[in-house]
Design a protein around this motif. Sequence first.
Motif, mmCIF file in Angstrom:
data_model
loop_
_atom_site.group_PDB
_atom_site.id
_atom_site.type_symbol
_atom_site.label_atom_id
_atom_site.label_comp_id
_atom_site.label_asym_id
_atom_site.label_seq_id
_atom_site.Cartn_x
_atom_site.Cartn_y
_atom_site.Cartn_z
ATOM 1 N N LEU A 110 59.508 117.868 -56.590
ATOM 2 C CA LEU A 110 59.320 116.513 -56.917
ATOM 3 C C LEU A 110 58.286 116.315 -58.143
ATOM 4 O O LEU A 110 58.475 117.150 -59.008
ATOM 5 N N LEU A 111 57.306 115.356 -57.984
ATOM 6 C CA LEU A 111 56.472 115.307 -59.248
ATOM 7 C C LEU A 111 55.202 115.982 -58.795
ATOM 8 O O LEU A 111 54.600 115.775 -57.719
ATOM 9 N N MET A 112 54.502 116.411 -59.767
ATOM 10 C CA MET A 112 53.121 117.008 -59.704
ATOM 11 C C MET A 112 52.111 115.971 -59.196
ATOM 12 O O MET A 112 51.143 116.160 -58.351
ATOM 13 N N GLU A 113 52.414 114.728 -59.600
ATOM 14 C CA GLU A 113 51.478 113.562 -59.030
ATOM 15 C C GLU A 113 51.338 113.386 -57.523
ATOM 16 O O GLU A 113 50.486 112.585 -56.799
ATOM 17 N N TYR A 114 52.372 113.785 -56.968
ATOM 18 C CA TYR A 114 52.391 113.649 -55.437
ATOM 19 C C TYR A 114 51.897 115.028 -54.475
ATOM 20 O O TYR A 114 51.466 114.676 -53.476
ATOM 21 N N LEU A 115 51.271 115.743 -55.326
ATOM 22 C CA LEU A 115 50.795 116.933 -54.527
ATOM 23 C C LEU A 115 49.623 116.789 -53.496
ATOM 24 O O LEU A 115 49.362 116.946 -52.373
ATOM 25 N N PRO A 116 48.779 115.647 -54.299
ATOM 26 C CA PRO A 116 47.399 115.456 -53.430
ATOM 27 C C PRO A 116 47.689 114.427 -52.394
ATOM 28 O O PRO A 116 47.122 114.149 -51.439
ATOM 29 N N LEU A 117 48.916 113.895 -52.227
ATOM 30 C CA LEU A 117 49.289 112.868 -51.429
ATOM 31 C C LEU A 117 49.963 113.473 -50.154
ATOM 32 O O LEU A 117 49.975 112.619 -49.105
ATOM 33 N N TYR A 118 50.303 114.565 -50.035
ATOM 34 C CA TYR A 118 51.057 115.367 -48.929
ATOM 35 C C TYR A 118 50.052 115.607 -47.822
ATOM 36 O O TYR A 118 48.755 115.721 -48.096
ATOM 37 N N SER A 119 50.553 115.381 -46.683
ATOM 38 C CA SER A 119 49.731 115.991 -45.415
ATOM 39 C C SER A 119 49.855 117.437 -45.366
ATOM 40 O O SER A 119 50.721 117.987 -46.361
ATOM 41 N N ASN A 120 49.033 117.954 -44.627
ATOM 42 C CA ASN A 120 49.279 119.649 -44.501
ATOM 43 C C ASN A 120 50.490 120.068 -44.275
ATOM 44 O O ASN A 120 51.257 120.998 -44.912
ATOM 45 N N GLU A 121 51.337 119.311 -43.165
ATOM 46 C CA GLU A 121 52.666 119.559 -42.978
ATOM 47 C C GLU A 121 53.486 119.501 -43.914
ATOM 48 O O GLU A 121 54.349 120.197 -44.175
ATOM 49 N N GLN A 122 53.601 118.266 -44.715
ATOM 50 C CA GLN A 122 54.403 118.022 -45.911
ATOM 51 C C GLN A 122 54.212 119.003 -46.970
ATOM 52 O O GLN A 122 55.329 119.426 -47.693
ATOM 53 N N PHE A 123 53.050 119.467 -47.267
ATOM 54 C CA PHE A 123 52.784 120.449 -48.004
ATOM 55 C C PHE A 123 53.378 121.947 -47.926
ATOM 56 O O PHE A 123 53.677 122.488 -48.703
ATOM 57 N N ARG A 124 53.743 122.062 -46.821
ATOM 58 C CA ARG A 124 54.546 123.525 -46.450
ATOM 59 C C ARG A 124 56.103 123.573 -46.981
ATOM 60 O O ARG A 124 56.385 124.496 -47.180
ATOM 61 N N ARG A 125 56.357 122.509 -47.652
ATOM 62 C CA ARG A 125 57.654 122.566 -48.348
ATOM 63 C C ARG A 125 57.597 123.521 -49.580
ATOM 64 O O ARG A 125 58.515 123.736 -50.040
ATOM 65 N N HIS A 126 56.279 123.711 -49.883
ATOM 66 C CA HIS A 126 56.158 124.375 -51.125
ATOM 67 C C HIS A 126 55.941 126.191 -50.820
ATOM 68 O O HIS A 126 55.438 126.758 -51.548
ATOM 69 N N GLU A 127 56.015 126.314 -49.531
ATOM 70 C CA GLU A 127 56.101 127.881 -49.050
ATOM 71 C C GLU A 127 57.100 128.327 -49.591
ATOM 72 O O GLU A 127 57.147 129.728 -49.717
ATOM 73 N N VAL A 128 58.175 127.990 -50.111
ATOM 74 C CA VAL A 128 59.316 128.635 -50.550
ATOM 75 C C VAL A 128 59.775 128.131 -52.018
ATOM 76 O O VAL A 128 59.235 126.856 -52.502
ATOM 77 N N ARG A 129 60.526 128.672 -52.805
ATOM 78 C CA ARG A 129 60.937 128.212 -54.149
ATOM 79 C C ARG A 129 61.713 126.911 -54.010
ATOM 80 O O ARG A 129 62.541 126.726 -52.971
#
Length: 199
Positions: A110-129
């Motif tokens: 998605l967009l770089m600007e979304y990164l600080p908007l994620y919850s900790n659980e949502q940020f887990r989507r970045h644990e894989v490519r």
Amino acid sequence: MFKRIFDFCIALLALVLLAPVILVVSFLIAVKLGRPVFFRQTRPGINGDPFNMVKFRTMVDARNENGELLPDAERMTRFGSFLRKTSLDELPELWNVLKGEMSLVGPRPLLMEYLPLYSNEQFRRHEVRPGVTGWAQVNGRNAISWDEKFKLDVWYVDHQSFLLDIKILFLTVKKVLARDGVSGEGEATMSRFTGNSDE
């Protein structure tokens, strides 16, 4: 390691087989939409690290009197809409797969600007490519809510396997042929993510 080898081999084979299609689409974009033919944008990859994702251009560079880009709906042409509905605009991402920045299957970058908007659980989507296609894409694509999409992305992170990837690739072909879920309701593409209202 097996997933990476599979990604590389399939992406390379697809680029070779689809080279005539890529050349024709590039020519048509140059004629109908102008140059540049490719759209490049910095997106978050694995662990949120940035990379330059490449897609085919689908919009014209129309601006208002202040020099600001017009909304997506006003810049999207019939040809650009066709590219998105058929997912032809995604073909250049195979190059990102070859480079190891993306996978064939994974949460969409998605967009770089979304990164600080994620919850900790949502940020887990970045644990894989990030992927060219993903579990959320075959379960609603852009027609589902952001919350649903992120839950599907995290579900994939927890359940990823070679057989699941094959299933997703197969379902992706069906979705593309049906041109299903290309845009959100009332949107030319997908509404912007503005954060979680409960946080």
